[in-house]
Design an enzyme around this catalytic site. Sequence first.
Site, PDB file in Angstrom:
ATOM      1  N   HIS A 106     155.284 -12.388   5.142  1.00  0.00           N
ATOM      2  CA  HIS A 106     156.176 -13.533   5.337  1.00  0.00           C
ATOM      3  C   HIS A 106     156.076 -14.426   4.125  1.00  0.00           C
ATOM      4  O   HIS A 106     155.001 -14.576   3.551  1.00  0.00           O
ATOM      5  CB  HIS A 106     155.774 -14.320   6.595  1.00  0.00           C
ATOM      6  CG  HIS A 106     156.875 -15.182   7.098  1.00  0.00           C
ATOM      7  ND1 HIS A 106     157.122 -16.431   6.597  1.00  0.00           N
ATOM      8  CD2 HIS A 106     157.802 -14.954   8.048  1.00  0.00           C
ATOM      9  CE1 HIS A 106     158.165 -16.941   7.219  1.00  0.00           C
ATOM     10  NE2 HIS A 106     158.609 -16.070   8.105  1.00  0.00           N
ATOM     11  N   ASP A 130     158.918 -10.177  13.908  1.00  0.00           N
ATOM     12  CA  ASP A 130     159.714  -8.976  14.169  1.00  0.00           C
ATOM     13  C   ASP A 130     158.872  -7.751  14.514  1.00  0.00           C
ATOM     14  O   ASP A 130     159.426  -6.723  14.882  1.00  0.00           O
ATOM     15  CB  ASP A 130     160.582  -8.658  12.938  1.00  0.00           C
ATOM     16  CG  ASP A 130     161.641  -9.729  12.727  1.00  0.00           C
ATOM     17  OD1 ASP A 130     162.272 -10.113  13.709  1.00  0.00           O
ATOM     18  OD2 ASP A 130     161.812 -10.181  11.578  1.00  0.00           O
TER      19      ASP A 130
END
Length: 429
Positions: free
Chosen positions: A306, A363
Site C-alpha cells: 500500500h 483487497d
Amino acid sequence: MSGKTAKLTLPDGREHALNVIVGSENEHAIDIRSLRQDTGYITLDSGYMNTGATTSAITYLDGEAGVLRYRGYSIEDLAEKSNFVETSYLLIHGRLPTARERDEFSKQLTYHSLIHEDMQHFFAGYPPTSHPMAVLSAMVTSLSAYYPDCLDRDAPMDLHITRLLSKVRTIAAFSYKKSIGQPVMYPRNSLKYAANFLHMMFAVPAEDYEVSPVLEKALNQLLILHADHEQNCSTSTVRLVGSSGANVYAAIAAGVLALWGPLHGGANQAVIEMLEDIQKAGGDYKKFIDDVKNKRGERRLMGFGHRVYKNYDPRAKILKKMADEVLEHLGIQDPLLDLAKSMEEVALRDDYFISKKLYPNVDFYSGILYRAMGIPTNMFTVMFALGRLPGWIAHWKEMVESKDTKIGRPRQIYTGEVERRFVPISERP
Ligand code: CMC
C-alpha cells in the site's frame, strides 16, 4: 498555520521562507503555495508521494501505525457498532446522526431507490460480456441527464447526494441481473439499505427470498471498511474533476473509473484471479511468491502493499477475522481462503516483503467474503465502488463548500525539443 517556517535555499543563494502547517494529529506540511510566484520554482513529485493536495477533516490515517479513523471514530468501532447508512451520514455530514436524523436519512434513501424506467433500455444495450464497472460508470454519468438541475451550482446538494447513494445500489444490482439474463428485481421499501441490495441481487420472481442476517451484517461491515480512505487515486480524481465545476454525477463517475484499475479497487478481482490461477496450476504458492520476489513474469502479490500503510492494513485485519466467521457460519469451506492464509504466512516471514513493508491490504480477503456471499468476481470492484461512494461524496462536498478550492491544475517540467524551425515536406530527407 503553526507560526513556524521552513527555509529553502535556492541554487542562486536566495533564501525563501515557507509556512509550516500542522494538522490536528500533528501531521506537518510545508506550504508551497507561494513558491512559484515568489521564486519561479515548482516542486516535482510524480505519483504525489509527498504532496498534500488539500487539507481535509474527513479521514485520518496513520500508515506506520495502522490507524484509520472516519471523522475521529476508529474503523474498528464503526465496523462493529455502526451500519453503512449511519457511517455514510457521518462521513458526509461530519457527525453521527441523532436517531431522528438517521431515520429520515434512511427514509430518503428508500424513497429514492428507483431509477427512471427509461434507464432500463441502457442496460439492454450492453453486451452480456460487459464488465459491470463499464456499465456502472456510464449509468452514473447518465443520472446527470435525468436530474439536469445538478448542472446548476445552486441545486439542492442533499437531494443529489441521496439519489446517488440510493440509485448506485440499484444500478449495481440491475447490471448484475442483466448480465446473467434474469429480470431485474425492484427495490423493496420494507428492507434496509444492505438487505435491499442483497434482495435486488439474489431474489428471483418465482421464489421467496429471505435476506440472511449474517450476510446483511457482513455487507454492512464490508461497505463501512471501504467507505473512505482520504486522498487515494479515485478520491483525488473525484476532487480533481469536481474542481472544474463538473456536476457531482460526473465527478463520481470519474471516481468509479479511477477505481477500476488493478492497482486500486480492481485489486480485489485480481486477488481472486491470482489465487485461482495458482490453484489451477497445482497450488504451488511458494513458487508464485518466489517468482514475484524475483520479478519473473512481472506479477505482483495482489492484495499486498500500500502506498500509505507500511504496517498491517487495519481493514485487512478485520476482514480476515470476518472471512473466518462468515464462512464458518455459512458452512462454506473455500480452499482459496486457506491458500490466501498460507501465502500471507509465507510472505510475512519473507525478507523481500518485510524489507519493503508489504502487508495484506483491504483487497486481500474481501474477495473471499464476496465469493461466499455469492457475488461474482467481476462484481467485486462494483462492491468497492458502492462502499467508497459516501467517501467520494464527502470529499466532493468538502471541496465545493471550501472557500479555498481552485481548479486542480498541476505543473510540469518540459523535457521535449526546444523551439525549432518547421521544415516543409519537400525539404525533409
Ligand atoms: N508484490 C510484490 N512487490 C511489490 C508489491 C506487491 N504487491 N507492492 C509493491 N511491491 C514492490 C515493488 O515492486 C517495488 O519494488 P522495487 O523497489 O524493487 O522496485 C516496491 O515494492 C515499492 O512498490 P511501488 O509500486 O513503488 O509502491 P507504491 O506505493 O507506488 O504502490 C501499490 C502501492 C498498492 C500500487 C503496490 O503495493 C501494488 O501494486 N500492490 C498490489 C496491488 C494492490 O493490491 N492494490 C490495492 C491497494 S489497496 C486498495 C486501494 O486503496 O486501492
